[in-house]
Design an enzyme around this catalytic site. Structure first.
Site, PDB file in Angstrom:
ATOM      1  CE1 TYR A   1      -3.231   4.486   1.549  1.00 56.24           C
ATOM      2  CE2 TYR A   1      -2.344   6.223   0.168  1.00 56.24           C
ATOM      3  CZ  TYR A   1      -3.413   5.465   0.597  1.00 56.24           C
ATOM      4  OH  TYR A   1      -4.661   5.698   0.066  1.00 56.24           O
ATOM      5  N   GLY A   2       2.678   3.593   4.526  1.00 52.16           N
ATOM      6  CA  GLY A   2       4.091   3.285   4.741  1.00 52.16           C
ATOM      7  C   GLY A   2       4.718   4.260   5.716  1.00 52.16           C
TER       8      GLY A   2
END
Length: 477
Positions: free
Chosen positions: A286-287
């Site tokens: 997700y990051g």
């Protein structure tokens, strides 16, 4: 209207904790496709999967988004619902290709009945209104997708006052409350300017809770920076869950490809970042740069990985400073400004800009001669090293006092938090709260330790002003 919706460079969706069906849900009537190859049958799902998900999967099959060859399918996973491999998948292999006509983005809104009244709105606001209208419509093209969206996540924007009290003193609490206030203000404005004047388009009540639902869905499940798309929802792709095991990004792309038996379109393409065996869960990242607070606010979970623990030091050049203009000019010449928000992560060194900016803010007295330099970049170069003992001592004191003040705002000690985590049996939200507050305190303690050690070495440091005095550049011959 001011935007409160920040979409980072590599966002993905949150794990679907629960799946709730709508109170009204129509039976799917499969369209007959004359060219369908009869031998290819839709991959069956686990019978334990809720019926709305089964219906959603059938809809995607009927529309040609998935086929019997699609290597992933919805499945029950530890996070609740996710995508599992139906066969072995190689690293980098494409697992999904969702045609553009199934993306929900600003183009989708513009082409809808509410397109005209959404012109000029922030993208997330127009998408929120679109989601709410489609959720209300029984004849919506998107009803099968909306039927599998959760009513809420464990994001802190949905927490009760009692639950929020567990993150008392944290930066996450102040960020959460600020975001909630901003969303409420946006709702009040869009209600007055768009919803109420257009009752023919919104012939149903839209409450603040409804608006928060749409905001949370977009915040947790949207993709951005894919081709020319700034913000969009991609049905099915948003079932992919996050994993710390995935240490790379950039596995989602916009590509041209077949979108049916005889059609070609842009596709949202998802490649597997990991090698998978049949039955493994398809996972994404997700990051890499997101902190645990970012995860809690956006998706409703945190990682036990302490490398995600972070604290933001906000520094500011006071407008009452006698050298405010010069200092601001130097800061802006080096990519900063009147204020600087610098993220400090657990176990990592201080951000390169932290010490120079601190020294700049504290600069005064006989040290102010540095501000007279013709080259602003040269000034910043001097600030990368200690300027004077007084300046260095001041920045150590200011930072340590700030850390002690922040640590006093928590209602538990690190040891208490760690004991709670070791004992387990915490609810999902309490687990987030304990992890966040423990993580912030560990980073604050780390910062305090760094500047305490620096204080102890003040007499050993070489200072720029002293070197200048030796060269008779400051303070006389």
């Amino acid at each position: 209207m001011a935007s409160v919706f920040y979409v980072p460079s590599s966002p993905f969706l949150c794990p679907l904790k629960t799946t709730k069906s709508r109170t009204k849900f129509q039976t799917l009537h499969s369209s007959q496709k004359p060219f369908l190859i009869k031998s290819l049958q839709l991959t069956e799902l686990d019978p334990k999967i809720p019926q709305p998900v089964q219906t959603f999967w059938q809809w995607l099959y009927d529309e040609g988004v998935v086929t019997a060859k699609t290597p992933v399918k919805p499945g029950i996973v530890p996070e609740g619902l996710g995508l599992i491999a139906t066969r072995d998948i190689s690293e980098g292999e494409t697992v999904l290709g969702v045609p553009r006509r199934f993306w929900i983005n600003t183009d989708t809104v513009a082409q809808s009945d509410i397109g005209n009244v959404c012109t000029g709105l922030e993208p997330w606001i127009s998408l929120a209104l679109f989601l709410l209208r489609e959720k209300w419509r029984d004849d919506s093209k998107w009803k099968y997708y909306i039927g599998v969206l959760p009513e809420c996540t464990d994001s802190t924007i949905y927490w009760s006052e009692e639950e929020l009290s567990e993150i008392q003193g944290t930066q996450l609490l102040s960020t959460t409350m600020s975001m909630k206030d901003s969303v409420q203000n946006e709702f009040q404005e869009v209600e007055k300017e768009v919803i109420l004047p257009n009752k023919q388009l919104f012939p149903f009540p839209i409450t603040l809770d409804d608006f928060f639902w749409a905001f949370g869905i977009l915040r947790s499940r949207s993709f951005s920076c894919i081709g020319n798309q700034n913000l969009m929802l991609v049905p099915l792709a948003d079932l992919a869950n996050h994993s710390a095991k995935v240490t790379t990004e950039g596995h989602a792309n916009e590509v041209g490809g077949p979108a049916g038996l005889f059609s070609w379109d842009l596709l949202f393409s998802f490649r597997s970042p990991l090698k998978l065996k049949t039955g493994d869960q398809f996972l994404v990242q997700y990051g890499l740069n997101k902190s645990n607070a970012d995860m809690a606010l956006g998706y409703g979970f945190i990682e036990p990985n302490s490398a995600r623990d972070a604290y933001t030091l906000t520094l500011e050049i006071s407008e009452s400073d006698d050298f405010y203009g010069d200092k601001l000019d130097i800061a802006e010449s080096n990519g900063l400004g009147k204020t600087a928000d610098l993220d400090i992560k657990f176990g990592q060194s201080l951000p390169p800009a932290l010490l120079p900016y601190l020294r700049l803010v504290a600069l005064g007295g006989t040290d102010a001669f540095l501000l007279e330099s013709i080259s602003r970049n040269a000034v910043w170069g001097h600030l990368e090293l200690p300027v004077s003992r007084a300046n260095e001592e001041l920045i150590c004191k200011v930072v340590r006092d700030a850390c002690k003040s922040a640590l006093s705002g928590y209602h538990t000690a690190i040891e208490e938090d760690e004991k709670l985590m070791e004992e387990g049996n915490l609810s999902s939200r309490l687990q987030i709260a304990v992890g966040i507050r423990a993580g912030e305190k560990k980073v604050l303690q780390q910062i305090d330790d760094i500047f305490r050690e620096r204080e102890l070495k003040l007499d050993e440091l070489e200072y720029y002003q002293e070197r200048c005095k030796d060269l008779a550049l400051v303070g006389g011959q």
